[in-house]
Motif scaffolding. Structure first.
Motif, short mmCIF file in Angstrom:
data_model
loop_
_atom_site.label_atom_id
_atom_site.label_comp_id
_atom_site.label_asym_id
_atom_site.label_seq_id
_atom_site.Cartn_x
_atom_site.Cartn_y
_atom_site.Cartn_z
N CYS A 109 0.59 -0.93 0.07
CA CYS A 109 0.43 -0.32 -0.17
C CYS A 109 0.90 1.41 0.35
O CYS A 109 0.58 2.28 0.55
CB CYS A 109 -1.18 -0.20 1.32
N HIS A 110 2.66 1.38 -0.54
CA HIS A 110 3.22 2.37 -0.31
C HIS A 110 4.36 2.34 -1.15
O HIS A 110 4.01 0.60 -1.72
CB HIS A 110 3.73 2.44 1.13
N ASN A 138 -3.74 6.55 -0.11
CA ASN A 138 -2.80 6.21 1.30
C ASN A 138 -2.12 7.43 1.99
O ASN A 138 -1.45 7.81 2.21
CB ASN A 138 -1.43 4.49 1.67
N CYS A 141 1.26 4.50 5.23
CA CYS A 141 2.80 3.71 5.32
C CYS A 141 3.71 4.88 4.33
O CYS A 141 4.98 4.72 4.32
CB CYS A 141 3.00 2.35 5.32
ZN ZN Z 1 1.48 0.50 2.57
#
Ligand code: ZN
Ligand code: MG
Length: 234
Positions: A109-110, A138, A141
């Motif tokens: 997610c990053h 997001n 992170c």
């Molecule tokens: Zn992430």
């Protein structure tokens, strides 16, 4: 009165004899090392890089798109698009006829430094002034993982509500500029005072632009500021 607990208390750990394995620390160390390499590489090439972060749907791609449209004749711009899956955003930016690399994180997610390194390797760096990196949507992170860029930009839209800086302080703390987007949306549940208060609390120096990338509100101000950053880098 709301009581505030932060995760598992230390008492609990002791009682249950938890063993904490610090994998995380090593992951960050290795990531930081590669991020530094990216940073030095870009610096050496004289390329200034911007990391656009924000929630899914905050308008990161449209802002990059509209910014590229207005600046591509003045600067040689390359874009790295980060998404979990798909190349929707990469294809949108590609229409501007500039070099684009789409990175799929495959679930993460990053973006991390290694992914961005691969992105940089696939751009014609000898012929670029500026790289825009769009991180995965997001607020958590992407702020924690260094990727080696020069300037962090957070895009936040009024449709996300006014509490985001207070709830995701790190993201707003590490960003030099906050683009408050979608101010054209009517009847959003948004209290500007609350947003600005939260923002100044975590980062008094952040520069904020209230924008609508759809309607073009305050785009000139943002571009002026962006160009000031680009010029001072050289
Ligand atoms: Zn992430
Ligand atoms: Mg996007």
């Amino acid at each position: 009165m709301v009581q505030n607990f932060t995760g598992y208390g230390s008492n609990r750990k002791e009682k249950m004899g938890f063993k904490v394995i610090k994998i995380e620390e090593n992951v960050f160390k290795e990531n930081d090392r590669i991020a530094e390499e990216n940073y030095n590489f870009l610096k050496e090439k004289g390329i200034i890089s911007f990391n656009f972060m924000g929630s899914p749907g905050s308008g990161k791609t449209t802002i990059i798109e509209e910014t590229v449209k207005r600046l591509k004749d003045k600067y040689k711009i390359g874009v790295i698009e980060g998404d979990i899956a798909g190349s929707f955003d990469g294809k949108r930016i590609e229409k501007q006829r500039i070099p684009v690399v789409q990175i799929n994180t495959g679930g993460a997610c990053h973006l991390d430094a290694n992914m961005v390194r691969k992105g940089i390797e696939n751009l014609p760096v000898e012929n670029l002034d500026v790289i825009f990196i769009e991180n995965v949507g997001n607020l958590v992170c992407p702020a924690e993982f260094k990727i080696g860029n020069e300037i962090n930009i957070v895009v936040s839209s009024i449709t996300e509500g006014s509490d985001k800086p207070a709830k995701y302080p790190l993201m707003f703390k590490i960003s030099k500029v906050c683009l408050l987007n979608k101010i054209d949306v009517e009847n959003a549940y948004f209290e500007k005072e609350e947003f600005l208060h939260g923002l100044k609390e975590v980062n008094p120096d952040i520069v904020i632009f209230e924008m609508s990338s759809k309607r073009g509100d305050n785009f000139e101000l943002w571009l002026h500021h962006l160009e000031k950053i680009i010029t001072s880098f050289k």
